[in-house]
Design an enzyme around this catalytic site. Sequence first.
Site, PDB file in Angstrom:
ATOM      1  N   ASP A  41      -6.025  25.390   8.855  1.00 24.81           N
ATOM      2  CA  ASP A  41      -5.885  25.842   7.476  1.00 24.81           C
ATOM      3  C   ASP A  41      -5.600  24.598   6.632  1.00 24.81           C
ATOM      4  O   ASP A  41      -5.194  23.550   7.170  1.00 24.81           O
ATOM      5  CB  ASP A  41      -4.724  26.845   7.405  1.00 24.81           C
ATOM      6  CG  ASP A  41      -4.338  27.192   5.983  1.00 24.81           C
ATOM      7  OD1 ASP A  41      -5.227  27.598   5.223  1.00 24.81           O
ATOM      8  OD2 ASP A  41      -3.156  27.040   5.633  1.00 24.81           O
ATOM      9  N   SER A  54     -10.125  27.991   5.792  1.00 27.38           N
ATOM     10  CA  SER A  54      -9.305  28.075   4.581  1.00 27.38           C
ATOM     11  C   SER A  54      -9.771  29.216   3.676  1.00 27.38           C
ATOM     12  O   SER A  54     -10.924  29.644   3.738  1.00 27.38           O
ATOM     13  CB  SER A  54      -9.399  26.746   3.812  1.00 27.38           C
ATOM     14  OG  SER A  54      -8.839  26.848   2.524  1.00 27.38           O
ATOM     15  N   GLY A  55      -8.873  29.663   2.833  1.00 28.62           N
ATOM     16  CA  GLY A  55      -9.237  30.632   1.805  1.00 28.62           C
ATOM     17  C   GLY A  55      -9.967  29.998   0.641  1.00 28.62           C
ATOM     18  O   GLY A  55     -10.478  30.704  -0.230  1.00 28.62           O
ATOM     19  N   ASP A  87      -0.213  28.711   8.091  1.00 24.48           N
ATOM     20  CA  ASP A  87       1.111  28.927   7.498  1.00 24.48           C
ATOM     21  C   ASP A  87       1.198  30.193   6.660  1.00 24.48           C
ATOM     22  O   ASP A  87       2.255  30.472   6.089  1.00 24.48           O
ATOM     23  CB  ASP A  87       1.495  27.724   6.613  1.00 24.48           C
ATOM     24  CG  ASP A  87       0.770  27.750   5.279  1.00 24.48           C
ATOM     25  OD1 ASP A  87       1.432  27.679   4.226  1.00 24.48           O
ATOM     26  OD2 ASP A  87      -0.469  27.864   5.282  1.00 24.48           O
ATOM     27  N   ASN A 146      -2.931  35.027   5.584  1.00 19.56           N
ATOM     28  CA  ASN A 146      -4.371  35.019   5.857  1.00 19.56           C
ATOM     29  C   ASN A 146      -4.730  34.243   7.124  1.00 19.56           C
ATOM     30  O   ASN A 146      -5.906  34.131   7.479  1.00 19.56           O
ATOM     31  CB  ASN A 146      -5.150  34.472   4.652  1.00 19.56           C
ATOM     32  CG  ASN A 146      -4.726  33.076   4.258  1.00 19.56           C
ATOM     33  OD1 ASN A 146      -3.669  32.580   4.658  1.00 19.56           O
ATOM     34  ND2 ASN A 146      -5.539  32.417   3.457  1.00 19.56           N
TER      35      ASN A 146
END
Length: 278
Positions: free
Chosen positions: A10, A45-46, A219, A222
């Site tokens: 992430d 990642s978002g 972390d 998501n």
Amino acid sequence: MTTVKMVAVDMDGTFLDDQKQYNRSRFLDCYQQLTAREIKFVVASGNQYYQLKSFFPQIASDIAFVAENGAWIIDRDEELFCGAFDRHDVGAVIDTLQNGHYPGLRYLLCGRNSAYYFEGMEETWLVKMRHYCHRLRPIRSLEETQDDRLFKFALNLSDDYIEPLMADIERLHQGKVAATSSGHGSVDLIVPGNHKAHGLDLLAQRWGIGHHQVLAFGDGGNDLEMLKQSGFSFAMGNAPERVKQAARYLAPTNNQQGVLQVIEQMLAGEGPFAAPAD
């Protein structure tokens, strides 16, 4: 001894420090060793693909991206998967978001070509969002996105309203839209099942890698599916308790370069990566 064959990271709060930076020379040294051992490196990642690529200018065409929380999967510049909401569901979600129950709510619509905001959105927030969305443009109506595949809503609102909003999304759009929180007032609405774990699964199948051979770091909420799925899953020291409980191991914080510390440990065969004694 289980050999790691994939490393998935992430970005915000995990690979990046609080200044949105990382130790590039230290990472590139690790990356060269990963490549020499034929270990795949994946950014999960978002954030928007175009933004994520910018962090890795030297190697972006050599690695894989699970972008937009898993809605868009790209391996070495090749698209493997691109999810999409049904157009009717997009309109229905917008109706829910605009019902006035969530004071201060701001949101973006995210698609393959760009992210979008309706004209009149707060400019100070948009300035911040442009750090995460390198392609972001205004629209007056949903019809202006007709040529795009829309796969995510990126929401920002007061922490006080996050749980009620997520409950409303579940109740009103069950099975068609899923809500996931990454903390800090951020909620993403995604196509159900199009999460990071799904993206890693597609890549693992492509590369002939088992989930037990995946080293993953996260972390936020998501990251939960990805951490539960991966054999070597590390929650960051700065992660909330529920994320730490979902992971098998704990890494130092993002500001301590925790990801790079653990990757170096893995490369050295130390800690949980050590071969069992005869």
